[in-house]
Every structure is written in C-alpha cells, then in structure tokens.
Design an enzyme around this catalytic site. Structure first.
Site, PDB file in Angstrom:
ATOM      1  NE  ARG A 185      -2.310  -7.721   8.235  1.00 17.84           N
ATOM      2  CZ  ARG A 185      -2.964  -8.087   9.336  1.00 17.84           C
ATOM      3  NH1 ARG A 185      -3.666  -9.219   9.352  1.00 17.84           N
ATOM      4  NH2 ARG A 185      -2.917  -7.335  10.423  1.00 17.84           N
ATOM      5  NE  ARG A 232      -6.372   1.061  11.764  1.00 16.65           N
ATOM      6  CZ  ARG A 232      -5.216   0.836  11.140  1.00 16.65           C
ATOM      7  NH1 ARG A 232      -4.394   1.845  10.896  1.00 16.65           N
ATOM      8  NH2 ARG A 232      -4.864  -0.373  10.752  1.00 16.65           N
ATOM      9  CG  HIS A 277      -3.517  -3.912  12.197  1.00 14.84           C
ATOM     10  ND1 HIS A 277      -2.718  -4.388  11.185  1.00 14.84           N
ATOM     11  CD2 HIS A 277      -2.845  -2.873  12.744  1.00 14.84           C
ATOM     12  CE1 HIS A 277      -1.612  -3.668  11.121  1.00 14.84           C
ATOM     13  NE2 HIS A 277      -1.663  -2.735  12.062  1.00 14.84           N
ATOM     14  CE1 TYR A 319      12.043  32.302   4.042  1.00 17.91           C
ATOM     15  CE2 TYR A 319      12.439  29.956   3.748  1.00 17.91           C
ATOM     16  CZ  TYR A 319      12.110  31.201   3.225  1.00 17.91           C
ATOM     17  OH  TYR A 319      11.859  31.318   1.879  1.00 17.91           O
ATOM     18  CG  ASP A 337      11.836  24.732  -3.342  1.00 20.65           C
ATOM     19  OD1 ASP A 337      10.955  23.871  -3.532  1.00 20.65           O
ATOM     20  OD2 ASP A 337      11.615  25.955  -3.292  1.00 20.65           O
ATOM     21  CB  CYS A 381      14.216  26.249   2.501  1.00 19.32           C
ATOM     22  SG  CYS A 381      15.297  27.327   3.454  1.00 19.32           S
ATOM     23  CE  LYS A 394      -0.371   0.194   5.040  1.00 18.55           C
ATOM     24  NZ  LYS A 394      -1.254   0.308   6.208  1.00 18.55           N
TER      25      LYS A 394
END
Length: 391
Positions: free
Chosen positions: A235, A151, A181, A276, A325, A323, A53
């Site tokens: 699993r 869940r 699970h 920054y 990028d 940052c 997944k």
C-alpha cells in the site's frame, strides 16, 4: 472551489502578472512518476495499491487516482465510503478498498458503488450480507487484523474463527483479502523489532484463511524497509506523494508546491512589534512583506519561530505569530519586493527550497498533516510538468 483571476498590473517601470492569493500546485506527472518507481521496486507478481484517502493527501483524490493508475496502480484505497463514491462517480472503475470499518449508515452505499469494505466482526459481515441481499448483488470484503496498531481489527484466533463462520453463511459476501497495519515501520531498532513481531503475528492469524485471497501489510515505510514482507500487495501512501517516512532509494519527488502573494510592503522602525501578542520586536529598522496566507489556509500558526518563505529566490524569515489570513516576513535583505510578487511557502524558488518536512519540523508535526491541511479557499492547480531534468 474558489477560483482566482489573474490581473495584469501596469506601471511606467514594468508590466507584471499578479498571482492568485493562495494556491497549491500539484504536478500529476510527478505522482505518476512516483507510482512507476514504486511499481518497479516491488516484485512483478506483487500488486500495488495507491492510497488516495483524505482527498489524495490534500492533492485531490480523483486527479491523484488517475495519475496513480497511469503509473501502474492495481488498486486504490480510501478511508470512507463517501471517498470511494466520489471516485466511482468520476468514472474510476479500478478496485477500491475502504480502509475504515464497515458502518450501518453507509454499508449500503459501499455495496451500491462496488467498493471493497473492511470487516472486523461478525456483525460487520452480517451488515454487508444484508445490504448486498437487498440490492441482489455480490459484495467484496477484506478482513482487518490488529497485530499491534490498536485501532480496528481482530486480535485473537477465536474472533477470526467467528468471522469466518459468519461469512460461510453470507452468500452475497466474498472474502477477497486480509490485511494489517504496521504501527512503527519507520521507527528505530525497537520499531524494526516490533514490525517483525507484527508480521509474524499476521502470518499466524491468516494461516487458516482461504487460499488465493490478497494478503497485504506493507505501508509506505515497509515498502522501502521490509521488501521481504510484500506478500501479495503493498500500500503506497505518503511515498506516492514524494515524502517517504524512511530514507528513499527510489528517487521519489514531492508533487505539491504552495504559493501565495505579497500584499503589502512596509518599513518598520527599531523596537516595532509584529503580530498578535507582540512576540516579535525589531532590534533595528527592517523592511517587511505581508503574505496572503494564514492558519485558516492551512499554514501552521506555530511556524513563526523557525519558519521562512521564499521571495525572489531568497529566504524571508517569518516575523511574529502567523495570523488567520496573513503572515509577515522579513525582506530587509531582498531587493525590489513589491505587492503582487510571489511568495513560495513550499517548493522551489531559485536555488532554495522548502519541503513539507521542513514546515512540519517548524510546526512540531509530520509532513502528512502539512499536505492535508489545505483549506477550502486555497485554489488547487494541476500541472504535468515533471521531467527527470526538473528533479
């Protein structure tokens, strides 16, 4: 996917290959190796399901699935029907379980692509019956039982009995499995006790189910820690990718390396600030390298306080906030660093290495998130270079 061109840069001193801006390198032979180790660690009658997944935990779902199959996987698992459809369209015909609950908007595609879907209510069973009848097909389902994760899944015997009664009136739906699970299989002593309670509850809930269906409850942590709970299938998720959540006795190896490029080198005076918020200020003159990776590429912004990258086989501490990028690293003690040099964000470089768990520790998260964090502009490259010698 964005592709990058390798550029040759020439000078009077040397010819160097300029590496792509930012790339993750996945060793498919390492994934196959890990699957074989897991396959060999569980009893022969027990099936092994490979969880691919979330785009194969960031490694690429189709490529990971094929490597896992080569390593002996008996079944695959995805989170959503769309992920299963991708595998089918790539020609992968191994049984595929959709771990998420059946929904009205994609149940028909689940049937169309011959996926095994998860039901945990009579209404979900009826959705599967309607979609399968419309297509004149048989469809398979697994029943999800919630033994403590909180869940999806049924929690009580009356819910189970209602679903079983509904399934008896669904001639196009075949119940082929049941699972739960574990929520704390990698936990402390209290987590171990809780896992055993979950297991006992699971056995109670599945007692009246038809014989011959696949029973499975072991996730990666439980494969290592509770082999006696293997039942009919286990699993393999994060362990498949080399990051077991408990101490590893199998010999699993990480399958992904993450590299970027040095784009700029400069000298900074004492008392100069970086990035920054001016969170970093140099106490003395330093030499820095700007690296072509930031939080938009999936590198966590929070890593700046503790993190480092590897350049020329040495650690280069990250200076100031990461940052969007770019990030800046201290190369004061590293000689001959130039634009175009390789910066290793995750993986080995010389005698040094950085793991996904290291980055997760700096960012205050888990290795799963680091592996899955890669953004669309990060190139993914596949190799088959793992050998026992390279371990």
């Amino acid at each position: 996917m964005t592709r990058f061109t390798v550029i040759i840069w020439r000078s009077r001193e040397r010819e160097r290959v300029m590496i792509p801006r930012n790339r993750r390198i996945v060793d498919l032979s390492a994934i196959e190796h890990n699957m074989r180790l897991i396959r060999n660690a569980v009893p022969k009658p027990v099936k092994v399901l490979a969880v691919v997944k979330a785009d194969g935990y960031g490694h690429g779902a189709v490529q990971t699935a094929r490597a896992a199959i080569a390593g002996g996987a008996d079944m695959l698992a995805v989170a959503a029907v769309s992920e299963g459809a991708e595998l089918r369209e790539a020609g992968i015909m191994l049984p595929i379980l959709v771990l998420g609950a059946v929904t009205a908007y994609d149940v028909s595609d689940g049937v169309r692509y011959s996926l095994t879907q998860t039901v945990c209510s009579p209404e979900m069973a009826e959705l599967c019956e309607k979609a399968a009848a419309e297509q004149d097909k048989q469809t398979k389902v697994h029943l999800k039982i919630d033994t403590g994760m909180g869940r999806i899944g049924i929690r009580h015997e009356n819910e189970r009995d209602r679903i079983l009664e509904t399934l008896r009136s669904c001639p196009h739906v075949q119940l082929t499995g049941v699972f739960t699970h574990f929520s704390d299989a990698d936990g402390d002593e209290d987590g171990i006790r809780y896992t055993r309670k979950q297991y006992e509850r699971f056995l109670q809930m599945i007692e009246p189910l038809p014989k011959g269906i696949i029973r499975h409850c072991c996730n990666s942590a439980a494969i290592h820690r509770f082999p006696e709970m293997a039942l009919d299938m286990v699993r393999a998720g994060i362990s498949l990718y080399g990051y077991p959540p408990v101490p590893d006795t199998f010999g699993l190896v990480p399958c992904m390396t993450w590299k970027a490029a040095v784009s700029y080198v400069k000298e900074l005076d004492a008392d100069a600030s970086v990035s920054y918020g001016r969170k970093y200020k140099s106490e003395k003159p330093i030499r820095t390298a700007t690296v072509t990776c930031g939080y938009a590429d999936g590198y966590h912004r929070a890593c700046w306080e503790k993190g480092y990258v590897l350049i020329h086989g040495q650690r280069a501490k990250i200076l100031g906030r990461v940052c969007m990028d770019q990030l800046v690293a201290d190369i004061s003690g590293i000689e001959n660093v130039r634009p175009g040099d390789e910066a290793v964000l995750m993986g080995k470089c010389g005698s040094e290495s950085i793991t996904a768990e290291d980055i997760a520790g700096w960012a205050g998260t888990i290795s799963y998130e680091i592996l899955c964090s890669s953004a669309g502009r990060v190139e993914r490259v596949y190799t088959e270079s793992y050998t026992e010698r390279s371990k």
